[in-house]
Design an enzyme around this catalytic site. Structure first.
Site, PDB file in Angstrom:
ATOM      1  N   LYS C  86      -9.382  -4.873  21.603  1.00  7.21           N
ATOM      2  CA  LYS C  86     -10.485  -3.898  21.606  1.00  7.21           C
ATOM      3  C   LYS C  86     -11.672  -4.441  20.821  1.00  7.21           C
ATOM      4  CE  LYS C  86      -8.047  -0.557  19.762  1.00  7.21           C
ATOM      5  NZ  LYS C  86      -6.736  -1.261  19.720  1.00  7.21           N
ATOM      6  N   CYS C 175      -6.492  14.157  12.415  1.00  7.27           N
ATOM      7  CA  CYS C 175      -5.714  12.936  12.165  1.00  7.27           C
ATOM      8  C   CYS C 175      -5.381  12.708  10.690  1.00  7.27           C
ATOM      9  CB  CYS C 175      -6.407  11.711  12.755  1.00  7.27           C
ATOM     10  SG  CYS C 175      -8.056  11.386  12.143  1.00  7.27           S
ATOM     11  N   MET C 176      -6.288  13.056   9.771  1.00  3.37           N
ATOM     12  CA  MET C 176      -6.052  12.661   8.390  1.00  3.37           C
ATOM     13  C   MET C 176      -5.887  13.824   7.406  1.00  3.37           C
ATOM     14  SD  MET C 176      -5.742   9.526   8.891  1.00  3.37           S
ATOM     15  CE  MET C 176      -5.207   9.209   7.234  1.00  3.37           C
ATOM     16  N   MET C 360      -0.078   8.659  12.240  1.00  2.00           N
ATOM     17  CA  MET C 360      -0.056   9.974  12.885  1.00  2.00           C
ATOM     18  C   MET C 360       1.327  10.618  12.964  1.00  2.00           C
ATOM     19  SD  MET C 360      -3.029  10.785  13.169  1.00  2.00           S
ATOM     20  CE  MET C 360      -3.670   9.667  11.958  1.00  2.00           C
ATOM     21  N   GLY C 397      -6.886   6.208  11.419  1.00  2.00           N
ATOM     22  CA  GLY C 397      -7.126   5.898  12.814  1.00  2.00           C
ATOM     23  C   GLY C 397      -8.569   5.730  13.205  1.00  2.00           C
ATOM     24  N   GLN C 398      -9.499   6.274  12.402  1.00  2.00           N
ATOM     25  CA  GLN C 398     -10.917   6.180  12.748  1.00  2.00           C
ATOM     26  C   GLN C 398     -11.641   5.302  11.731  1.00  2.00           C
ATOM     27  OE1 GLN C 398     -12.770   9.745  14.746  1.00  2.00           O
ATOM     28  NE2 GLN C 398     -11.384  10.799  13.378  1.00  2.00           N
TER      29      GLN C 398
END
Lengths: 225, 84, 773
Positions: C86, C175-176, C360, C397-398
């Protein structure tokens, strides 16, 4: 007719070469009494010059393979069609083995030494970085040809091959060397397109004669001299 | 008629000045590196006397940090060839 | 005839050039210039990667105003020159043909192109009108863990400081939030104590519900590299599904969904009963607490919960663990007692350094805060924390879930420093923002799920969504898509590409992508990274921060947003830094961040160094120097071991819906796929979603690989091709679906239950049935 040349140029070259092997490893100082000296990971764990010699023990085998004429004469255009831009990781142009495997042995069984893969009727290209075993982290298969939405991406021109300063002088290296500093892997395998194949894989100290040339700006230093 | 080539390392920050100085000497051609502080000097003289004089003037240039000879060609070879 | 003399001069010159090239690598001479080709005329710029929270350093090559290549930054200590697929191909999304370049306004059901001025005028007017008619709490902003630090900061200042509402949330709630709540309840301060350098020191890695090979591939490779170089390294994959991570791991342990709570307690039981404890550490640095049980699951609107912590002693904790003897929990976890004992022995061996990684699997959990607490319990009992190679590490994740969402605090209850319920925090914010203290409300309003429920109910009548795609990423989109499409709420969406969320927008604002603006991100290891704008955004696209500022100015708050268009990101960061001044959270100045590939806070300006291990006085100057460890987030300097029991999931498989549904990602696609699906290399590798089914289940149902099936839950259904024994292998009775595909919206079926403490939804567990189409 008799001519006499006094050529001392090569002596100068040799003496210059021996003089420049100077290692300037900088040791980051960690002062302050409260702090332990922790082995900092080397910020330059990427290919240093020793990578060049990684396949040296295979050089004669590679030469024999090349001379045996047992190779698939792949075109350079096919080679570049697998990369989104020069220097991008190539896609996997064949079924990628066990889908659940991250790579490792499954890929290296063919791509470590560039063996002949009967299933594909071709020689496998040799990976320049067999120590990185999570192959599918960067190399993904092609399972469809379409796009999600149209994309006008166009790759930049591939660096031209065979650039020489003078007729007969050794060609310069026109691509970046990050993750690709093991020359023989790409230039001496049976899968190498004829145009970029080296004629003398047994001479393993490639950068003795082939200098790096690029006009890139802000290129970070990756050499650990 | 000796032809010689040298690698010249200029003193810090003096590359351009040195290039001008060398280029102004008779029998000298200069090829500066584009991206590093290095110059290539090619000299052509018409005899030993002249060669010595050029060496003397090179030694006087203080912008030269270091100079090393790479290759040299004898005058006979060139002279013979040109007479053919 | 060629002049022999000229030839010899040329040869002499060339010999010298060749000799120079061996002495000075990379040297160039004018003579060679005629052989130049444009491909090598590339300028490289440093930035963090646009995608996940690992925060790899990238170098973007530009040529004639266009981004043409990406490589890993060899000088970035995160990735040392390596990237994932990616990362290498990210810039290719900018040439997607459906890029949003002009603002669009919906008029009579059709989108009409307008100027940016007209669009921003309308957004400001609508927002003002809504506030006037329905009050401050009828307008909301929903931002992102992909917003840059300046973008998050102006959003917070705008909503909380200028307008005076706490209706600000962001997708990092999805997510967090459990990680944050876990850190706060155990240590009193958010974010990990360690850093990625732990990888070079640890002997054992326990990956807890985390397919790291696909989700954090560069860190995974760094781990594999260490296992290769140092012979004694072990990787243990603890998961509900066999993945590439399990394949690469030394040991793979599979457990039943929700079994993680019991496993962690069983490990603690073993540690105590075998006396594998660091008693000195526990005595000096740990206290024991218990909270409420039977919390509920937040399934009903306006659900409220407040924990009631209560101090207990070690003996009470030990007695509680008696229910979790490994053989007693075998049925609950599906893990043989000997495997739990083996894990406990690794954690308990004083000669082994252990790092636990999770993401997650632990966070998206109806008991997510508990699950985080339970992992900390293990590390606190053994004293394996805040040291090189020893520690629990919550992955992100971000790219700026830490930097923006958590540190700037784009949540309803947060301020850039502290929480809205704290008077001191409000006073500090009011002072730096130069707004009246009374304007910042002292009560949180809606967390993410509740915010979209409020839109459904008609309580929120204006929402501005920036840099996120909730109609693919929310749980139970089958409820929230029609909600957002309702006329009662005016929806503004800023994005780079059209998405199912822009589909329901009343105004679509074109946003500048990553390298088309300058900004800062903060990664999982507290590293703040800066980048400069490299190319121009297309059409009228603007950075999100600048659009917020323009709207704020139109609403009469010009004085609070005195920034310049060219340098606003720098001016905002300098203002924001004031919030974190002090030893515990000092952020590196811009001058440092421009030079190097990020710096880890607390940044020590006197020495110019990052603090790599917090709470350990050998590394962290913010500690009380008389102690070896100081958990200074808590007033007494002690971390908390929480008594947290096993509780079942809200929806379990039954006769009607016999399968667990688990959702997640694949390496090729990032989150809702709005960027990665537009990158040809990635789309061509994984063109659509699928549902993974265990071969035994597939056989029983007569389903073949690639055959279309229907995944049906009580909330909705999705049709996808089956994937039998392919990339992932769920345990029997479980199915897995990646959520990136907007054409196969699996979140239509998921459940919007959340952790009552963190309010983070559980995307990993609900009940479905599978039918052939």
């Amino acid at each position: 007719m008799k001519q006499r040349y006094i050529i001392i140029g090569f002596w100068a070259l040799l003496s210059a070469a021996s003089a420049i092997i100077v290692n300037t490893s900088l040791v980051e100082e960690r002062s302050g009494e409260n702090f332990d000296v922790i082995a900092q990971p080397d910020s330059n764990t990427l290919p240093a010059e020793e990578e060049v010699f990684k396949l040296a023990d295979k050089a004669l085998e590679l030469k024999q393979l090349l001379e045996s004429g047992q190779n698939v004469n792949k075109e350079l255009t096919a080679y570049y069609s697998r990369r989104a831009y020069p220097g991008a990781p190539p896609v996997i142009p064949h079924p990628a083995g066990e889908e659940r495997s991250p790579g490792g042995k499954d890929c290296l069984q063919c791509h470590r030494h560039g063996d002949y893969a009967p299933a594909y009727g071709a020689f496998a290209p040799i990976t320049p970085h067999p120590e990185l075993i999570s192959c599918k982290q960067c190399h993904v298969p092609v399972t469809t040809t379409g796009n999600f939405v149209a994309n006008t991406w166009s790759s930049t021109a591939a660096p031209g091959s065979g650039q020489q300063a003078l007729p007969g002088s050794p060609p310069v290296i026109t691509h970046g060397l990050q993750m690709r500093s093991n020359c023989l892997a790409c230039h001496a395998s049976s899968a190498t397109p004829a145009k970029i194949r080296v004629t003398h894989p047994e001479r393993v100290n490639c950068r003795q004669c082939h200098a790096i040339k690029n006009n890139e700006k802000n290129v970070p230093e990756i050499w650990t001299r | 008629m000796p032809i010689k080539s040298y690698i010249v390392f200029p003193s810090k920050g003096k590359k351009d000045l040195l290039r001008q100085q060398l280029a102004s000497l008779a029998g000298c051609e200069v090829i500066p590196a584009l991206n590093k502080d290095v110059l290539i000097l090619v000299t052509e003289t018409f005899g030993n006397h002249e060669e010595d004089a050029l060496m003397a003037s090179l030694e006087k240039i203080k912008e030269i940090e270091h100079l090393s000879l790479v290759s040299g060609y004898s005058d006979h070879a060139i002279h013979d060839h040109n007479n053919k | 005839m060629m002049n022999r003399r000229i030839f010899i001069k040329k040869t002499a010159a060339f010999s010298a050039m060749a000799a120079a090239a061996t002495m000075v690598p990379g040297i160039l001479f004018a003579h060679e210039q005629k052989h130049d080709n444009p491909a090598s005329d590339i300028t490289w710029h440093k930035a963090p990667c646009r995608f996940c929270g690992v925060g790899c350093g990238i170098l973007v090559g530009t040529q004639a105003g266009r981004a043409v290549a990406v490589k890993g930054d060899p000088n970035c200590s995160v990735n040392k020159g390596l990237l994932c697929v990616k990362g290498y191909h990210q810039i290719m999304c900018t040439s997607a043909s459906d890029r949003l370049t002009k603002p669009l306004i919906k008029k009579n059901g059709k989108y009409v192109e307008v100027t940016m001025k007209e669009a921003l005028d309308l957004v400001a007017a609508k927002m003002q009108e809504t506030i006037k008619k329905y009050g401050k709490d009828s307008v909301a902003m929903y931002t992102s863990g992909q917003s840059t630090i300046p973008e998050g900061y102006v959003a917070s200042k705008f909503m909380k400081g200028a307008i005076g509402t706490n209706n600000l949330e962001c997708n990092a709630r999805l997510c967090m939030a459990s990680a944050v709540a876990g850190f706060l309840t155990t240590f009193g301060a958010d974010e990990p104590m360690g850093c990625y350098e732990d990888i070079e020191h640890a002997d054992v890695f326990v990956l807890w519900g985390n397919n790291m090979a696909e989700m954090h591939p560069v860190l995974f490779s760094r781990m594999l590299d260490n296992r290769l170089r140092r012979k004694n390294v072990k990787i243990i994959d603890l998961a509900t599904r066999t993945t590439r991570t399990s394949k690469a791991a030394d040991i793979s342990i599979l457990f039943k969904p929700q079994g993680d709570l019991a496993i962690a307690n069983a490990i603690c039981y073993e540690l105590i009963n075998n006396n594998w404890l660091d008693k000195n550490f526990i005595e000096k640095h740990v206290v024991f607490f218990k909270g409420k049980t039977g919390l509920g699951y937040g399934l009903e609107d306006k659900f409220a919960f407040k924990d009631e912590p209560e101090a207990i002693d070690f003996d009470q904790y030990k007695a509680f663990l008696n229910d979790y003897r490994p053989d007693k929990v075998e049925a609950l976890t599906g893990v043989p007692a000997k495997e739990i004992k083996y894990l406990a022995a690794l954690y308990g061996d004083p000669n082994l350094k252990v790092v636990t990684y999770w993401c997650m699997g632990i966070n998206q959990h109806t008991r997510g805060t508990w699950a985080n607490n339970l992992i900390y319990n293990i590390h606190l009992l053994t004293g394996k924390i805040s040291q090189p190679g020893n520690g629990p590490f919550s992955l992100t994740g971000q790219p700026s879930a830490c930097g923006t969402a958590r540190e700037v605090g784009t949540f309803t209850h947060k301020l850039p420093k502290g929480v809205v319920t704290n008077k001191k925090s409000r006073e500090l914010a009011a002072k730096i923002w130069k707004v009246p203290y009374e304007r910042i409300p002292d009560k949180p309003t809606y967390h993410t799920t509740e915010m979209f429920r409020a839109i459904d109910r008609g309580d929120i009548r204006f929402i501005w969504i920036q840099s996120t795609n909730p109609l693919v990423s929310l749980p139970r989109t089958s409820r929230y898509r029609p909600a957002l499409a309702k006329d009662s709420c005016f929806v503004v969406v800023s994005d780079v590409f059209p998405t199912p969320t822009t589909d329901v927008a009343d105004v679509i604002l074109p946003a500048a992508w990553h390298i088309e603006k300058s900004g800062l991100y903060g990664n999982s290891e507290r590293r703040t990274q800066y980048w400069d704008k490299m190319i121009e955004p297309p059409g009228e696209a603007l950075p999100d921060a600048w659009m917020t500022i323009e709207v704020a100015r139109r609403m009469g708050f010009a004085k609070l947003f005195p920034y310049s268009k060219e340098k606003h990101h720098e001016e905002i960061y300098n203002e924001y830094r004031q919030f974190h001044a002090g030893k515990k959270h000092n952020m590196a100045p811009l001058s440092v961040l421009k030079k190097q590939s990020g710096a880890i806070w607390p940044y020590i300006e006197e020495t110019g160094r990052s603090t790599l291990w917090r709470y350990n006085s050998r590394y962290d100057p913010a500690c009380d120097t008389t102690k070896d460890f100081d958990f200074y987030g808590k007033p007494n300097g002690k971390a908390v071991i929480w008594l947290r029991p096993y509780e079942p999931a809200p929806e379990m498989p039954d006769n009607e819906y016999p399968f667990w549904l688990n959702t997640g990602r694949v390496i090729e696609h990032w989150h809702t796929g709005s960027m990665t699906r537009r990158i040809p290399v990635l789309h061509q590798a994984v063109p659509h979603a699928y549902v993974e089914i265990h071969p035994a289940d597939a056989k029983r149902l007569g389903i073949k690989h690639n055959q279309k099936v229907k995944v049906i839950s009580r909330r909705g259904q999705t049709v996808l091709p089956a994937s039998v024994n392919d990339r992932g292998l769920p345990t029997p009775g479980q199915v897995f679906v990646p959520f990136f595909d907007e054409n196969m919206l699996i979140n239509d079926t998921t459940l919007d239950a959340f952790c009552p403490i963190s309010k983070e939804p559980d995307f990993k567990k609900c009940a479905v049935r599978i039918e052939k189409v």
